[in-house]
Design a protein around this motif. Sequence first.
Motif, PDB file in Angstrom:
ATOM      1  N   THR A   4       0.842  -1.187   0.000  1.00  0.00           N
ATOM      2  CA  THR A   4       0.000   0.000   0.000  1.00  0.00           C
ATOM      3  C   THR A   4       0.882   1.243   0.000  1.00  0.00           C
ATOM      4  O   THR A   4       1.937   1.264   0.621  1.00  0.00           O
ATOM      5  CB  THR A   4      -0.904   0.016   1.261  1.00  0.00           C
ATOM      6  OG1 THR A   4      -1.697  -1.157   1.267  1.00  0.00           O
ATOM      7  CG2 THR A   4      -1.803   1.239   1.277  1.00  0.00           C
ATOM      8  N   GLU A   6       0.287   5.723   0.070  1.00  0.00           N
ATOM      9  CA  GLU A   6      -0.615   6.871   0.089  1.00  0.00           C
ATOM     10  C   GLU A   6      -0.404   7.679  -1.184  1.00  0.00           C
ATOM     11  O   GLU A   6       0.735   7.867  -1.625  1.00  0.00           O
ATOM     12  CB  GLU A   6      -0.345   7.755   1.315  1.00  0.00           C
ATOM     13  CG  GLU A   6      -0.787   7.140   2.622  1.00  0.00           C
ATOM     14  CD  GLU A   6      -2.299   6.979   2.730  1.00  0.00           C
ATOM     15  OE1 GLU A   6      -3.025   7.882   2.266  1.00  0.00           O
ATOM     16  OE2 GLU A   6      -2.733   5.946   3.244  1.00  0.00           O
ATOM     17  N   VAL A  76       3.916  -0.461  -5.682  1.00  0.00           N
ATOM     18  CA  VAL A  76       2.583  -1.007  -5.923  1.00  0.00           C
ATOM     19  C   VAL A  76       2.437  -1.237  -7.419  1.00  0.00           C
ATOM     20  O   VAL A  76       2.652  -0.319  -8.213  1.00  0.00           O
ATOM     21  CB  VAL A  76       1.492  -0.035  -5.406  1.00  0.00           C
ATOM     22  CG1 VAL A  76       0.106  -0.527  -5.786  1.00  0.00           C
ATOM     23  CG2 VAL A  76       1.603   0.147  -3.893  1.00  0.00           C
ATOM     24  N   ALA A 101      -5.298   5.863   0.071  1.00  0.00           N
ATOM     25  CA  ALA A 101      -4.391   4.742  -0.115  1.00  0.00           C
ATOM     26  C   ALA A 101      -4.622   4.059  -1.459  1.00  0.00           C
ATOM     27  O   ALA A 101      -5.747   3.941  -1.920  1.00  0.00           O
ATOM     28  CB  ALA A 101      -4.554   3.743   1.010  1.00  0.00           C
ATOM     29  N   SER A 103      -3.578   0.416  -3.114  1.00  0.00           N
ATOM     30  CA  SER A 103      -2.980  -0.874  -2.791  1.00  0.00           C
ATOM     31  C   SER A 103      -3.382  -1.919  -3.791  1.00  0.00           C
ATOM     32  O   SER A 103      -4.361  -1.765  -4.528  1.00  0.00           O
ATOM     33  CB  SER A 103      -3.374  -1.325  -1.385  1.00  0.00           C
ATOM     34  OG  SER A 103      -4.778  -1.502  -1.313  1.00  0.00           O
TER      35      SER A 103
END
Length: 104
Positions: A4, A6, A76, A101, A103
Motif C-alpha cells: 500500500t 498513500e 505497488v 491509499a 494498494s
Amino acid sequence: MGTTIEGKDIRKLVIACDAGMGSSVMLAGQLRKALKKQPVAVEHTPVDSIPSDADVVVCHSGLAERARRGAPGGAVVVPFEIFIGDPAVDRVVKAIKDGGALSV
C-alpha cells in the motif's frame, strides 16, 4: 497481503510495457496530462527495466507478474485490462489527486 502507498507519497509513476504497439505510450501521455499539476513524474519503460525508484507501476494485466518481479520492493503494481478508461488507472489518478491509499 499487498503493498500500500498513500497517494500523496507517490513521486514516480511508471507505465510498463512489452509489445511496443504504442498503446502504453498513449496512456503515459494521458497520465502526464491528468497529473501535470501534481508532483509526480510519469515515465514509460519496458517491463523488464522498471526503475528502482518507481513508487507505482501500471501495466497490462498480462504483464503484472513480470512487473512484480522487476519492480523495486515496496512498489505497488496496478494491472489494468484496457488502455483507455480502465477503472484501475482512474483509481491511481484519483489517489494521487485526492489522496487516499492505493494498494494491490
